[in-house]
Design a protein around this motif. Structure first.
Motif, PDB file in Angstrom:
ATOM      1  N   LYS A  32      -9.786 -39.215 -10.464  1.00  0.00           N
ATOM      2  CA  LYS A  32     -10.267 -40.119  -9.404  1.00  0.00           C
ATOM      3  C   LYS A  32     -11.779 -40.297  -9.470  1.00  0.00           C
ATOM      4  N   ASN A  33     -12.459 -39.261  -9.950  1.00  0.00           N
ATOM      5  CA  ASN A  33     -13.923 -39.287  -9.962  1.00  0.00           C
ATOM      6  C   ASN A  33     -14.519 -39.464 -11.353  1.00  0.00           C
ATOM      7  N   ALA A  34     -13.708 -39.826 -12.317  1.00  0.00           N
ATOM      8  CA  ALA A  34     -14.210 -39.986 -13.687  1.00  0.00           C
ATOM      9  C   ALA A  34     -15.293 -41.059 -13.729  1.00  0.00           C
ATOM     10  N   LYS A  35     -16.385 -40.743 -14.411  1.00  0.00           N
ATOM     11  CA  LYS A  35     -17.532 -41.652 -14.487  1.00  0.00           C
ATOM     12  C   LYS A  35     -17.438 -42.612 -15.667  1.00  0.00           C
ATOM     13  N   ASP A  36     -16.664 -42.232 -16.684  1.00  0.00           N
ATOM     14  CA  ASP A  36     -16.513 -43.096 -17.851  1.00  0.00           C
ATOM     15  C   ASP A  36     -15.147 -42.867 -18.482  1.00  0.00           C
ATOM     16  N   PHE A  37     -14.776 -43.759 -19.391  1.00  0.00           N
ATOM     17  CA  PHE A  37     -13.459 -43.675 -19.995  1.00  0.00           C
ATOM     18  C   PHE A  37     -13.321 -42.443 -20.886  1.00  0.00           C
ATOM     19  N   GLU A  38     -14.357 -42.057 -21.589  1.00  0.00           N
ATOM     20  CA  GLU A  38     -14.261 -40.880 -22.463  1.00  0.00           C
ATOM     21  C   GLU A  38     -13.910 -39.637 -21.655  1.00  0.00           C
ATOM     22  N   GLY A  39     -14.507 -39.498 -20.479  1.00  0.00           N
ATOM     23  CA  GLY A  39     -14.170 -38.371 -19.602  1.00  0.00           C
ATOM     24  C   GLY A  39     -12.727 -38.452 -19.129  1.00  0.00           C
ATOM     25  N   LEU A  40     -12.302 -39.654 -18.762  1.00  0.00           N
ATOM     26  CA  LEU A  40     -10.930 -39.863 -18.293  1.00  0.00           C
ATOM     27  C   LEU A  40      -9.933 -39.577 -19.426  1.00  0.00           C
ATOM     28  N   LYS A  41     -10.289 -39.973 -20.636  1.00  0.00           N
ATOM     29  CA  LYS A  41      -9.404 -39.744 -21.783  1.00  0.00           C
ATOM     30  C   LYS A  41      -9.193 -38.244 -21.997  1.00  0.00           C
ATOM     31  N   LYS A  42     -10.232 -37.448 -21.860  1.00  0.00           N
ATOM     32  CA  LYS A  42     -10.107 -35.990 -21.990  1.00  0.00           C
ATOM     33  C   LYS A  42      -9.192 -35.425 -20.901  1.00  0.00           C
ATOM     34  N   ILE A  43      -9.294 -35.983 -19.704  1.00  0.00           N
ATOM     35  CA  ILE A  43      -8.445 -35.543 -18.591  1.00  0.00           C
ATOM     36  C   ILE A  43      -6.980 -35.868 -18.896  1.00  0.00           C
ATOM     37  N   ILE A  44      -6.732 -37.067 -19.406  1.00  0.00           N
ATOM     38  CA  ILE A  44      -5.364 -37.471 -19.757  1.00  0.00           C
ATOM     39  C   ILE A  44      -4.817 -36.551 -20.840  1.00  0.00           C
ATOM     40  N   LYS A  45      -5.608 -36.238 -21.835  1.00  0.00           N
ATOM     41  CA  LYS A  45      -5.168 -35.352 -22.926  1.00  0.00           C
ATOM     42  C   LYS A  45      -4.862 -33.951 -22.395  1.00  0.00           C
ATOM     43  N   GLU A  46      -5.686 -33.461 -21.472  1.00  0.00           N
ATOM     44  CA  GLU A  46      -5.423 -32.143 -20.890  1.00  0.00           C
ATOM     45  C   GLU A  46      -4.121 -32.170 -20.091  1.00  0.00           C
ATOM     46  N   PHE A  47      -3.900 -33.242 -19.335  1.00  0.00           N
ATOM     47  CA  PHE A  47      -2.640 -33.392 -18.596  1.00  0.00           C
ATOM     48  C   PHE A  47      -1.461 -33.384 -19.561  1.00  0.00           C
ATOM     49  N   GLU A  48      -1.570 -34.139 -20.655  1.00  0.00           N
ATOM     50  CA  GLU A  48      -0.486 -34.200 -21.638  1.00  0.00           C
ATOM     51  C   GLU A  48      -0.199 -32.824 -22.233  1.00  0.00           C
TER      52      GLU A  48
END
Length: 191
Positions: A32-48
């Motif tokens: 929800k608080n991701a500042k950029d897509f690269e940060g969000l991508k890391k979050i998605i990968k960790e979730f996966e």
């Protein structure tokens, strides 16, 4: 993962569903608080990674319960895992991704179907949770019932897994007799 050659060599680790929920909740806040897509991508990968580890262990318990239906440990692990898996709150994480300002980047990186699947999953889980829990309960009852099946064949009392080698025998008559014995056991199980 190591280069494992046999299923029996796979290590089963009982999932800690409280930890999984806490991790997903933390990842949801970060998404929800991701500042950029690269940060969000890391979050998605960790979730996966969390999702994959959880479902790998759930699958191992299901397969082992099926292979040896008399194994109480894996039957209980499978039943508990299936029931508790329905309590995992994936929806908030999925909603955070669907509401992300980086949806175009998500579509480019993961494909257009990624977000569509998340939306579908939210609909299914929010509208059908009671049905999903009932389904898991029925699957568990079915597995427990199958665990009690004993098939009389070739002078032995076999489990469903043990008779499979006869059902797949190269000898046609053995296959036929084994199939008949299995079906008789199913009929007797209903009575």
């Amino acid at each position: 993962m190591e280069n494992i050659k046999n299923f029996k060599d796979l290590q089963y680790v009982r999932p800690n569903f409280d930890e999984v929920n806490e991790s997903i909740s933390r990842l949801t806040d970060w998404a929800k608080n991701a500042k950029d897509f690269e940060g969000l991508k890391k979050i998605i990968k960790e979730f996966e990674g969390i999702w994959a580890e959880l479902h790998t262990n759930l699958t191992i318990s299901m397969i082992r319960a099926y292979l040896d239906s008399s194994d109480e440990y894996y039957n209980n692990e499978m039943a508990e895992g299936m029931q508790k898996e329905t309590t995992i709150n994936y929806n908030d994480f999925y909603k955070a991704l669907l509401n992300s300002p980086f949806n175009n980047d998500i579509n480019k990186e993961f494909g257009n179907q990624f977000l569509i699947k998340l939306g579908d999953s939210i609909n299914i889980k929010s509208k059908g949770l009671d049905l999903m829990e009932k389904e898991q309960e029925l699957i568990f009852k079915y597995q427990k019932l199958k665990a009690t099946i004993k098939i009389d064949f070739d002078g032995k009392s076999l489990s469903e897994g043990e008779i499979r080698k006869y059902i797949t025998s190269e000898d046609r008559e053995t296959r036929r007799e084994a199939s008949i014995a299995l079906h008789k056991a199913y009929i007797n199980l209903r009575e």
